[in-house]
Scaffold this motif. Structure first.
Motif, PDB file in Angstrom:
ATOM      1  N   GLN A 175      44.633  39.465  36.506  1.00 23.16           N
ATOM      2  CA  GLN A 175      43.755  39.627  37.667  1.00 23.16           C
ATOM      3  C   GLN A 175      44.406  40.554  38.684  1.00 23.16           C
ATOM      4  O   GLN A 175      43.748  41.410  39.276  1.00 23.16           O
ATOM      5  CB  GLN A 175      43.488  38.256  38.284  1.00 23.16           C
TER       6      GLN A 175
ATOM      7  N   GLU B  10      39.078  38.768  35.501  1.00 24.07           N
ATOM      8  CA  GLU B  10      38.435  39.569  36.551  1.00 24.07           C
ATOM      9  C   GLU B  10      38.723  41.059  36.364  1.00 24.07           C
ATOM     10  O   GLU B  10      39.128  41.753  37.305  1.00 24.07           O
ATOM     11  CB  GLU B  10      38.865  39.081  37.941  1.00 24.07           C
TER      12      GLU B  10
ATOM     13  N   THR C 275      34.977  36.122  35.241  1.00 23.69           N
ATOM     14  CA  THR C 275      34.321  36.949  36.252  1.00 23.69           C
ATOM     15  C   THR C 275      33.590  36.089  37.270  1.00 23.69           C
ATOM     16  O   THR C 275      33.226  34.942  36.996  1.00 23.69           O
ATOM     17  CB  THR C 275      33.332  37.936  35.600  1.00 23.69           C
TER      18      THR C 275
END
Length: 254
Positions: free
Chosen positions: A87, A176, A206
């Motif tokens: 991320q 993400e 997500t």
């Protein structure tokens, strides 16, 4: 069929339980979208699967193609074909991306640099890396930069996907990967992922519907308070967009 199976997984960080019994099976060729509010355990699940030492498995198992890998090191898991796109990818000062990818490629394919072994030379590898970079519209000069040093958010995410394309794992955990990408960059990244999605299993973490309009998930999981609370199709995303996560718990004993 290749599979990554999570069985009743409980994970603690600094003696605080984060995952509270996660069950999930990801098969080759499938794309699972994992959604949920901040703090629900999505990133913890990714780190636990990858074997991060700060994420302690207190109960349950992680199986890769039927083999229990719960207590293997991150290096051993990577060699067996698990990949994590961070991320928030860290900077590595003084290490060029080309060199980093070359060492990673050789290592996951069984080379032992301590013994002077290599699967492919750096010169030959650069041609492989250049080809993969081109699919993301990245210039050759991008590979000569230090890993993530001075990179924008979007460049860091492209760097993560470049690693995925080069290493070609069995299973990819993409945490993400869409954050920081503009529309054009998102299209290039998702197009590159699509090229390999039939040959690997993908877990896509997500918060947003946008990426799922480009990458059609096999199923969608909603994670709440360290558990997979609900699994369904893309319609779950529409429900989240309209009603938020409270709609899943309003009429339940959760």
């Amino acid at each position: 069929m290749s599979s990554l199976e999570i069985k009743n997984l409980h994970v603690s960080v600094e003696d605080k339980e984060i995952l509270k019994g996660v069950n999930l099976t990801l098969n080759k060729g499938e794309i699972h979208a994992l959604m949920g509010p901040n703090g629900s355990g999505k990133t913890t699940l990714c780190f636990a699967i990858m074997g991060h030492p700060n994420y302690r498995v207190t109960q349950g198992n992680i199986l890769l193609n039927g083999e229990d890998i719960t207590h293997l090191s991150p290096t051993e898991r990577a060699k067996k074909g698990i990949f994590l796109a961070f991320q928030s990818p860290p900077e590595i000062e003084g290490l060029k991306l080309n060199s980093f990818l070359w060492h990673a490629y050789n290592s996951v394919n069984g080379a032992n640099f301590d013994k002077g072994e290599e699967i492919v030379s750096l010169e030959k590898f650069k041609k492989i890396a250049d080809e993969k970079a081109k699919s993301l519209s990245l210039k050759k000069t991008f590979l000569e930069r230090n890993v993530n040093e001075g990179f924008s958010g979007g460049e860091r995410k492209k760097s993560e996907i470049l690693q995925l394309l080069v290493l070609q794992p069995q299973f990819a955990l993409l945490d993400e990967i869409d954050s920081g990408l503009d529309v054009d960059a998102l299209k290039r990244v998702t197009n590159a992922i699509h090229k390999y999605s039939k040959n690997i299993g993908i877990m896509l973490v997500t918060h947003y519907k946008r990426i799922l309009s480009y990458i059609k998930p096999t199923c969608v999981h909603v994670m709440l308070d360290g558990k997979i609370f609900k699994t369904g199709d893309i319609s779950l995303v529409e429900e989240i967009e309209k009603k938020g996560y409270n709609s899943f718990t309003k009429n339940s004993s959760y």
